[in-house]
Design a protein around this motif. Sequence first.
Motif, PDB file in Angstrom:
ATOM      1  N   GLU A 318      17.340 -49.174  62.771  1.00  0.00           N
ATOM      2  CA  GLU A 318      17.476 -48.418  64.019  1.00  0.00           C
ATOM      3  C   GLU A 318      18.922 -48.035  64.316  1.00  0.00           C
ATOM      4  O   GLU A 318      19.193 -47.308  65.263  1.00  0.00           O
ATOM      5  N   ASP A 319      19.859 -48.544  63.508  1.00  0.00           N
ATOM      6  CA  ASP A 319      21.255 -48.108  63.598  1.00  0.00           C
ATOM      7  C   ASP A 319      21.422 -46.999  62.556  1.00  0.00           C
ATOM      8  O   ASP A 319      21.411 -47.255  61.355  1.00  0.00           O
ATOM      9  N   PRO A 320      21.569 -45.722  62.998  1.00  0.00           N
ATOM     10  CA  PRO A 320      21.565 -44.601  62.034  1.00  0.00           C
ATOM     11  C   PRO A 320      22.661 -44.693  60.982  1.00  0.00           C
ATOM     12  O   PRO A 320      22.464 -44.289  59.833  1.00  0.00           O
ATOM     13  N   ILE A 321      23.815 -45.232  61.334  1.00  0.00           N
ATOM     14  CA  ILE A 321      24.940 -45.306  60.386  1.00  0.00           C
ATOM     15  C   ILE A 321      24.636 -46.330  59.298  1.00  0.00           C
ATOM     16  O   ILE A 321      24.745 -46.037  58.100  1.00  0.00           O
ATOM     17  N   VAL A 322      24.217 -47.525  59.701  1.00  0.00           N
ATOM     18  CA  VAL A 322      23.875 -48.573  58.727  1.00  0.00           C
ATOM     19  C   VAL A 322      22.693 -48.124  57.870  1.00  0.00           C
ATOM     20  O   VAL A 322      22.705 -48.279  56.643  1.00  0.00           O
ATOM     21  N   HIS A 323      21.687 -47.540  58.507  1.00  0.00           N
ATOM     22  CA  HIS A 323      20.477 -47.116  57.792  1.00  0.00           C
ATOM     23  C   HIS A 323      20.798 -46.101  56.694  1.00  0.00           C
ATOM     24  O   HIS A 323      20.281 -46.195  55.579  1.00  0.00           O
ATOM     25  N   ARG A 324      21.695 -45.144  57.005  1.00  0.00           N
ATOM     26  CA  ARG A 324      22.037 -44.102  56.022  1.00  0.00           C
ATOM     27  C   ARG A 324      22.696 -44.708  54.795  1.00  0.00           C
ATOM     28  O   ARG A 324      22.357 -44.360  53.656  1.00  0.00           O
ATOM     29  N   HIS A 325      23.623 -45.619  55.009  1.00  0.00           N
ATOM     30  CA  HIS A 325      24.345 -46.214  53.870  1.00  0.00           C
ATOM     31  C   HIS A 325      23.462 -47.197  53.103  1.00  0.00           C
ATOM     32  O   HIS A 325      23.550 -47.264  51.873  1.00  0.00           O
ATOM     33  N   LEU A 326      22.621 -47.925  53.805  1.00  0.00           N
ATOM     34  CA  LEU A 326      21.739 -48.872  53.117  1.00  0.00           C
ATOM     35  C   LEU A 326      20.671 -48.153  52.297  1.00  0.00           C
ATOM     36  O   LEU A 326      20.230 -48.663  51.270  1.00  0.00           O
ATOM     37  N   SER A 327      20.249 -46.963  52.739  1.00  0.00           N
ATOM     38  CA  SER A 327      19.297 -46.162  51.952  1.00  0.00           C
ATOM     39  C   SER A 327      19.914 -45.795  50.608  1.00  0.00           C
ATOM     40  O   SER A 327      19.265 -45.869  49.561  1.00  0.00           O
ATOM     41  N   SER A 328      21.189 -45.392  50.661  1.00  0.00           N
ATOM     42  CA  SER A 328      21.924 -45.058  49.434  1.00  0.00           C
ATOM     43  C   SER A 328      22.074 -46.295  48.553  1.00  0.00           C
ATOM     44  O   SER A 328      21.902 -46.238  47.328  1.00  0.00           O
ATOM     45  N   LEU A 329      22.385 -47.442  49.182  1.00  0.00           N
ATOM     46  CA  LEU A 329      22.553 -48.699  48.441  1.00  0.00           C
ATOM     47  C   LEU A 329      21.246 -49.141  47.797  1.00  0.00           C
ATOM     48  O   LEU A 329      21.219 -49.603  46.650  1.00  0.00           O
ATOM     49  N   TYR A 330      20.154 -48.978  48.534  1.00  0.00           N
ATOM     50  CA  TYR A 330      18.827 -49.352  48.024  1.00  0.00           C
ATOM     51  C   TYR A 330      18.481 -48.527  46.779  1.00  0.00           C
ATOM     52  O   TYR A 330      18.011 -49.071  45.776  1.00  0.00           O
ATOM     53  N   ASP A 331      18.751 -47.210  46.845  1.00  0.00           N
ATOM     54  CA  ASP A 331      18.478 -46.330  45.694  1.00  0.00           C
ATOM     55  C   ASP A 331      19.293 -46.752  44.478  1.00  0.00           C
ATOM     56  O   ASP A 331      18.786 -46.787  43.354  1.00  0.00           O
TER      57      ASP A 331
END
Length: 426
Positions: A318-331
Amino acid sequence: MSSSMQSSYLPATTESIAKAQEAKDASESISILYQVLEDPSTSADALRTKELAITNLTSYLTQENRAEELHNLLTKLRPFFALIPKAKTAKIVRSIIDAVAKIPGTSELQISLCKEMVEWTRAEKRTFLRQRVEARLAALLLENQEYTEALTLLTGLIKEVRRLDDKLLLVDIDLLESKLHFSLRNLPKAKASLTAARTAANAIYVPPSQQGTIDLQSGILHAEEKDYKTGYSYFFEAFEAFSSLEDPKAISSLKYMLLCKIMVSQADDVAGIISSKAGLKYLGPDVDAMKAVADAYSKRSLKYFETALRDYKSQLEEDPIVHRHLSSLYDTLLEQNLCRLIEPYSKVEIAHIAEMIELPIDHVEKKLSQMILDKKFAGTLDQGAGCLIIFEDPKTEEIFPATLETIGNVGKVVDSLYMRSAKIMA
């Protein structure tokens, strides 16, 4: 007018204020303070007492979560504002708007209140107050994701404030514009607005909270450009500023600091930062969430990573900044794991890979397809057999590039000889 207001009044004296403070409950105190405001006296002492009554009344109404009454109070006080200096009016208006903001679930009421005050200040020609209320309104519209209206408001406001050269307000507005452009994914304009805010801030004394906000926004923009080391240093500066002020934004700054460490593959440093004197002060769900992600990354475990995302959904997704970077990290993590698993095989069932990586088959198949298209490895999916066929990397013979280079050089020689012969013939 609120039902709490009485037709009778109490004299605007310190005794009346003391009586309100000694009342047995908040409702009685509120009733007494409303009666003090009804006093028709306009003497200097009475006006000072009424200002104190307004401050106390605002505090009581905030404690009781009576947002609508705060809204009505601001409307009721308009005749009183004509009797006191404009600077004091601005202070009271902003304090009441701040008080409404402290009450949960009042974002729509705050927007409505700010719009009403903008109309009133425009009619009363109170430019200084109007500009500040408009800046507050733009911030509320940004929080509410009403980007178009916020951008229209800020565009006109920036031109007006630049003409007046009000540097302190200009810093606030440029920062708001930077956040707005970032939300709209317009990174060049977000950086330009932040640079303008820094330029204005360098010319004046900036309060530590505002400097911390500038550093926080700088860190966010650097992290967006994958410059996590610079982003970390800005988040650290913001964290120190907010921590010294005991501002809640310190937790966000610490969370983004830990995120940067994870993104530059220094997840092992996260535990050290958390256990430091400054980190221990902010132990809680946000810090625990980043520690869980760091542990998952250190173990290169997608299962732990997904568990962390599920267990700390509000802190991470729900934190857009953390979510965006973690999506990249997950990939990235998923690709590394898949490449490691398929390396020993020339042909392997997709179901077997999914079982080893503990993810759904359709998820794995989709990711493998994407990796093949991105040329992360050479292969093809046999969907009929449910298999992945991996090709050996074709070895490029060294003689081919050398041959092409030789042919290119011969071509240049022939062209040169042709030009010379053409000149001789002429």
